[in-house]
Write a protein that holds these residues in place. Structure first.
Motif, PDB file in Angstrom:
ATOM      1  N   GLY A  17      24.220 -10.547   4.067  1.00 38.46           N
ATOM      2  CA  GLY A  17      24.432  -9.570   5.135  1.00 38.46           C
ATOM      3  C   GLY A  17      23.504  -8.377   5.073  1.00 38.46           C
ATOM      4  N   CYS A  18      22.687  -8.273   4.036  1.00 35.87           N
ATOM      5  CA  CYS A  18      21.793  -7.114   3.966  1.00 35.87           C
ATOM      6  C   CYS A  18      20.671  -7.254   4.993  1.00 35.87           C
ATOM      7  CB  CYS A  18      21.199  -6.948   2.565  1.00 35.87           C
ATOM      8  SG  CYS A  18      19.829  -8.061   2.198  1.00 35.87           S
ATOM      9  N   ASP A  19      20.024  -6.145   5.261  1.00 33.63           N
ATOM     10  CA  ASP A  19      18.876  -6.150   6.173  1.00 33.63           C
ATOM     11  C   ASP A  19      17.909  -5.119   5.606  1.00 33.63           C
ATOM     12  OD1 ASP A  19      17.095  -6.309   8.212  1.00 33.63           O
ATOM     13  OD2 ASP A  19      18.414  -5.470   9.762  1.00 33.63           O
ATOM     14  N   HIS A  20      16.923  -5.605   4.881  1.00 35.55           N
ATOM     15  CA  HIS A  20      16.105  -4.687   4.088  1.00 35.55           C
ATOM     16  C   HIS A  20      14.629  -4.989   4.300  1.00 35.55           C
ATOM     17  CE1 HIS A  20      14.976  -1.990   0.896  1.00 35.55           C
ATOM     18  NE2 HIS A  20      14.321  -2.944   0.256  1.00 35.55           N
ATOM     19  N   ARG A  21      13.873  -3.931   4.315  1.00 31.73           N
ATOM     20  CA  ARG A  21      12.440  -4.072   4.466  1.00 31.73           C
ATOM     21  C   ARG A  21      11.750  -3.305   3.338  1.00 31.73           C
ATOM     22  NH1 ARG A  21       9.229  -5.818   8.852  1.00 31.73           N
ATOM     23  NH2 ARG A  21       7.108  -5.045   8.540  1.00 31.73           N
ATOM     24  N   ALA A  22      10.862  -3.992   2.624  1.00 28.47           N
ATOM     25  CA  ALA A  22      10.115  -3.357   1.539  1.00 28.47           C
ATOM     26  C   ALA A  22       8.647  -3.319   1.923  1.00 28.47           C
ATOM     27  CB  ALA A  22      10.308  -4.135   0.246  1.00 28.47           C
ATOM     28  N   VAL A  23       8.100  -2.128   2.012  1.00 25.82           N
ATOM     29  CA  VAL A  23       6.707  -1.968   2.416  1.00 25.82           C
ATOM     30  C   VAL A  23       5.938  -1.375   1.247  1.00 25.82           C
ATOM     31  CG1 VAL A  23       5.137  -0.813   4.011  1.00 25.82           C
ATOM     32  CG2 VAL A  23       7.358  -1.640   4.827  1.00 25.82           C
ATOM     33  N   THR A  24       4.878  -2.038   0.838  1.00 29.37           N
ATOM     34  CA  THR A  24       4.120  -1.573  -0.324  1.00 29.37           C
ATOM     35  C   THR A  24       2.651  -1.475   0.029  1.00 29.37           C
ATOM     36  OG1 THR A  24       5.687  -2.703  -1.767  1.00 29.37           O
ATOM     37  CG2 THR A  24       3.586  -2.025  -2.744  1.00 29.37           C
ATOM     38  N   THR A  84       9.456  -8.506   2.935  1.00 28.36           N
ATOM     39  CA  THR A  84       8.553  -7.729   2.095  1.00 28.36           C
ATOM     40  C   THR A  84       7.161  -7.752   2.718  1.00 28.36           C
ATOM     41  OG1 THR A  84       7.892  -9.587   0.707  1.00 28.36           O
ATOM     42  CG2 THR A  84       9.850  -8.386   0.040  1.00 28.36           C
ATOM     43  N   ASP A  85       6.462  -6.667   2.557  1.00 32.71           N
ATOM     44  CA  ASP A  85       5.180  -6.494   3.256  1.00 32.71           C
ATOM     45  C   ASP A  85       4.258  -5.728   2.303  1.00 32.71           C
ATOM     46  OD1 ASP A  85       3.098  -5.376   4.721  1.00 32.71           O
ATOM     47  OD2 ASP A  85       4.326  -4.931   6.476  1.00 32.71           O
ATOM     48  N   LEU A  86       3.274  -6.437   1.776  1.00 34.35           N
ATOM     49  CA  LEU A  86       2.449  -5.896   0.692  1.00 34.35           C
ATOM     50  C   LEU A  86       0.976  -5.893   1.091  1.00 34.35           C
ATOM     51  CD1 LEU A  86       1.942  -5.206  -2.382  1.00 34.35           C
ATOM     52  CD2 LEU A  86       1.930  -7.671  -2.772  1.00 34.35           C
ATOM     53  N   ILE A  87       0.331  -4.768   0.869  1.00 37.20           N
ATOM     54  CA  ILE A  87      -1.139  -4.736   0.975  1.00 37.20           C
ATOM     55  C   ILE A  87      -1.679  -4.128  -0.308  1.00 37.20           C
ATOM     56  CG2 ILE A  87      -3.167  -3.849   2.204  1.00 37.20           C
ATOM     57  CD1 ILE A  87      -1.587  -3.662   4.720  1.00 37.20           C
ATOM     58  N   ILE A  88      -2.565  -4.841  -0.959  1.00 39.80           N
ATOM     59  CA  ILE A  88      -3.271  -4.267  -2.100  1.00 39.80           C
ATOM     60  C   ILE A  88      -4.744  -4.215  -1.746  1.00 39.80           C
ATOM     61  CG2 ILE A  88      -3.903  -4.582  -4.527  1.00 39.80           C
ATOM     62  CD1 ILE A  88      -1.140  -5.558  -5.065  1.00 39.80           C
ATOM     63  N   ARG A  89      -5.262  -3.012  -1.744  1.00 41.32           N
ATOM     64  CA  ARG A  89      -6.690  -2.837  -1.441  1.00 41.32           C
ATOM     65  C   ARG A  89      -7.430  -2.478  -2.714  1.00 41.32           C
ATOM     66  NH1 ARG A  89      -8.589  -1.900   3.543  1.00 41.32           N
ATOM     67  NH2 ARG A  89      -9.746  -0.062   2.892  1.00 41.32           N
ATOM     68  N   TYR A  90      -8.623  -2.986  -2.835  1.00 41.07           N
ATOM     69  CA  TYR A  90      -9.415  -2.708  -4.037  1.00 41.07           C
ATOM     70  C   TYR A  90     -10.820  -2.312  -3.602  1.00 41.07           C
ATOM     71  CZ  TYR A  90     -11.012  -2.937  -8.839  1.00 41.07           C
ATOM     72  OH  TYR A  90     -11.502  -2.602 -10.067  1.00 41.07           O
ATOM     73  N   ALA A  91     -11.275  -1.196  -4.105  1.00 39.87           N
ATOM     74  CA  ALA A  91     -12.634  -0.710  -3.821  1.00 39.87           C
ATOM     75  C   ALA A  91     -12.910  -0.704  -2.310  1.00 39.87           C
ATOM     76  CB  ALA A  91     -13.674  -1.558  -4.555  1.00 39.87           C
ATOM     77  N   GLY A  92     -11.905  -0.307  -1.552  1.00 39.59           N
ATOM     78  CA  GLY A  92     -12.110  -0.129  -0.124  1.00 39.59           C
ATOM     79  C   GLY A  92     -11.920  -1.375   0.724  1.00 39.59           C
ATOM     80  N   SER A  93     -11.646  -2.529   0.095  1.00 43.17           N
ATOM     81  CA  SER A  93     -11.412  -3.750   0.864  1.00 43.17           C
ATOM     82  C   SER A  93     -10.019  -4.290   0.576  1.00 43.17           C
ATOM     83  CB  SER A  93     -12.427  -4.841   0.492  1.00 43.17           C
ATOM     84  OG  SER A  93     -13.719  -4.412   0.794  1.00 43.17           O
ATOM     85  N   THR A  94      -9.454  -4.965   1.553  1.00 41.00           N
ATOM     86  CA  THR A  94      -8.131  -5.545   1.347  1.00 41.00           C
ATOM     87  C   THR A  94      -8.258  -6.775   0.461  1.00 41.00           C
ATOM     88  OG1 THR A  94      -7.386  -4.717   3.463  1.00 41.00           O
ATOM     89  CG2 THR A  94      -6.093  -6.481   2.473  1.00 41.00           C
TER      90      THR A  94
END
Lengths: 214, 250, 235
Positions: free
Chosen positions: B116-123, B153-163
């Protein structure tokens, strides 16, 4: 927009290498996760929401802005952690560009673009719009594995095609969502992942004997 | 409930790391833990209430300056719960900025998606060239014997200016096909570990449904899918330990 | 849009596409490219053994490479490697998704990629042999993929095979009736096969072969030598 042109582009018989790719189904069959029609249905639904949605969004985007193909290509790299899936996508992109060059006048899209990028650029060259590119991508994301399921498991082809018919409204909805985001920045485009497709592709790539390229 | 927390770690100029900012509020309470010696600082999220619940809006900011070494853990699993019906989805946003020569290790306990939860994790993680991260996220789909709630869940890891890595995962009743054979195949637990920066290990199959994959950019992703969290831990924990022993990037 | 200006990967032979509508099946580079010969035929007719014999016979005089299309990806390629007839970098295996005939006829893209990759990595080649997976009598190669095709049947399949015909037997540029040493054992009448093949094939050549007696597959190797010589004008 020509509906007949869309059918040409989305036809499974388009000679663009798709028949040799199972979209992860061969690995799922080997893992025992897909045995019967019902399992194929679950596989296709999940694939449509993840890889299918991402492919549709990138095809739509590449159609809307063919000049940005390199940024979009990198965007797909960032969404495809499995090296085996990156290779499979580029092999299919290369094959699609080969077929596309014979049919339409293509702008530059690189030698081996990711498949959704190639599809979007072909759609644009064929006079189609982002929504049609997205429909072709989303449809292709499930029709390929469905055909592989018939070949690998000897399933009733009518039953498998009825799964595709059942998914059609969802394909339309996903394509519409994807096309609506065609102009978003690359980082904001969908990135729905499917962990088992990634892991399965890496396992599959190590097999000595396999029927499908991916 | 709205809450924010912030950690800023800086090199102390003597080969160690100090916490320039350590500020939290319930339920994002923070404690410095572990020994005061060594180059690494560890902070634990100690939690202040059950949750997140629907309607919660939480934000955690991490910042590691040049040469700083920061590890963030949590003392207990995060349990996403239904909360007040009709309230918007609960949300936890994490933003991390990692400077050149800095290392951030995010090694929390799992997130559990209660029915029943409704959760969004943005990183959002931004790593400068020469920085390093080890970013772990584990997810358990439902408590014992209950169906999973909705988690995105929604994750973006960028390194040295690029995704470098861009990933979303949706589980629960609103995510068609999530338990099908393409996504989680009926499994109840999934974990991911992103390694970015120098000194990366070799790609490997990790046994069972787990693989350590080389990303297109300077990083790796380990993904594990399991019937329960123990299978995920068995695949991913050794990578976290191994990484811990690596020398600081030059 | 300027298709003639588009960039290619560094590992590709430099070339241009002067006409955006250019047939992508034509050679990508204007200079002489390898002669591509398809080798098809039913399961067990001896295609892979023939390819191995041709590699042994021609490997010293021609720059050659092989693409295999076994249903089991690497089976045929492994056979060639085990038998040491060709170094590994001269063999590519193509996955066919359970459909070997599709990969050589209806959708040849993976095979074209393999041929092009071989030419790009090895430099100019004289000959590329494309071996089909064992299929049935209707499996033939697309002209978009190969220049000439050889169809291999064996006497153990019965002396009625040439009479039954099918596109492979009828239209292949060379029909090889293989394993003639087995004819007495299986009661096959070679003269019947010869007569039926002529009736089906008109002027197209047919050769009889036994790799037991002729490890160099001489009649087939000679047929290929003549094709290569006809393509490359003597300096």
């Amino acid at each position: 927009m020509s509906l007949a042109t869309l059918l040409v582009l989305a036809d499974g018989r388009l000679p663009s290498g798709g028949h040799a790719h199972s979209g992860g189904l061969e690995a799922a069959v080997a893992a025992g996760r897909v045995r019967e029609v019902r399992d194929v249905g679950g596989f296709l639904r999940g694939r449509l929401q993840t890889t299918g949605f991402v492919s549709a969004a990138f095809a739509a985007s590449a159609c809307a802005r063919t000049g940005a193909f390199m940024d979009l290509d990198r965007g797909l790299d960032a969404r495809t952690p499995s090296p085996a899936l990156r290779r499979a996508s580029r092999a299919q992109g290369r094959a699609l560009v080969r077929a596309g060059r014979a049919m339409w006048a293509l702008p530059d899209v690189g030698r081996e673009p990711h498949h959704p990028v190639a599809l979007g650029v072909l759609a644009a060259a064929a006079g189609l719009g982002p929504l049609e590119a997205a429909v072709a991508a989303a449809h292709g994301a499930v029709s390929g594995p469905a055909s592989a399921a018939v070949r690998l498991l000897g399933l009733d082809p009518y039953a498998v095609h009825s799964l595709l018919a059942g998914l059609a409204p969802e394909i339309d909805r996903i394509a519409a969502d994807a096309a609506a985001r065609a102009d978003d920045p690359v980082d904001a485009l969908p990135a729905a992942g499917a962990p088992l497709l990634d892991i399965g592709a890496e396992l599959h790539a190590t097999w000595e004997v396999r029927l499908f390229a991916s | 409930m709205r809450a924010g927390a912030r950690i800023v770690a800086e090199a102390d100029g003597r080969g160690g790391t100090r916490l320039a900012v350590l500020r939290g509020e319930s339920p994002l309470l923070l404690r410095r833990t572990g020994p005061r010696t060594g180059g690494d600082v560890t902070v634990h999220l100690v939690g202040g209430a059950a949750g997140p619940l629907r309607g919660d809006d939480l934000r955690l900011d991490l910042e590691a300056g040049p040469g700083a070494r920061l590890t963030v853990r949590s003392v207990a699993a995060q349990l996403a719960l239904p909360g007040r019906p009709g309230a918007p989805a609960s949300r936890l946003e994490i933003r991390a900025v990692v400077a050149a020569g800095a290392t951030v290790r995010w090694l929390p306990e799992p997130l559990i998606a209660a029915a029943g939860c409704d959760h969004r994790a943005v990183t959002r993680v931004e790593v400068e060239a020469g920085g390093a991260v080890l970013w772990r996220d584990d997810l358990v789909c439902g408590r014992h014997d209950e169906p999973s709630g909705d988690v995105h869940t929604d994750l973006i890891i960028r390194y040295a200016g690029s995704t470098l890595h861009r990933h979303e995962l949706a589980v629960g009743p609103r995510a068609p096909g999530w338990s099908g054979a393409a996504v989680l195949g009926g499994a109840r637990a999934v974990g991911s570990l992103v390694l970015a920066g120098p000194d990366l290990p070799e790609a490997a199959l990790l046994g069972g449904d787990a693989a350590l994959m080389t990303l297109a950019g300077p990083g790796m992703l380990a993904t594990a899918v399991g019937q329960d969290i123990r299978q995920v831990r068995a695949a991913l924990d050794p990578l976290c330990v191994e990484r811990q022993r690596l020398p600081a990037p030059a | 849009m300027h298709p003639e200006l588009h960039e290619h990967g560094p590992d590709e032979v430099p070339h241009t596409h002067p006409d955006p509508g250019v047939d992508p099946h034509t050679p990508l580079h204007p200079g002489p490219r390898a002669l591509r010969i398809g080798i098809g035929g039913p399961v067990g007719s001896g295609k892979t053994a023939l390819v191995a014999a041709l590699c042994r016979a021609l490997g010293a005089e021609l720059r050659l490479a092989v693409v295999t299309n076994d249903i089991y990806t690497t089976e045929d390629a492994d056979f060639l490697l085990r038998n040491g007839v060709l170094p590994a970098d001269r063999i590519r295996a193509v996955e066919t998704g359970c459909c070997p005939h599709t990969a050589i006829r209806d959708d040849i893209s993976a095979n074209l990629d393999a041929v092009e990759d071989l030419e790009a990595t090895l430099g100019p080649l004289d000959l590329v042999l494309v071996e089909s997976g064992g299929d049935n009598l209707t499996a033939t190669f697309s002209k978009g993929l190969i220049d000439q095709q050889i169809f291999v049947v064996d006497v153990a399949g019965g002396d009625k095979v040439p009479r039954k015909g099918g596109p492979g037997v009828t239209t292949a540029d060379l029909l090889v009736i293989n394993k003639t040493d087995l004819a007495p054992l299986v009661g096959a009448d070679l003269s019947v096969m010869d007569r039926d093949a002529r009736a089906r094939r008109g002027e197209l050549p047919t050769v009889f072969l036994s790799l037991v007696g002729d490890k160099a597959a001489t009649p087939v190797a000679d047929w290929i030598r003549a094709l290569v010589a006809a393509r490359v004008p003597a300096a």
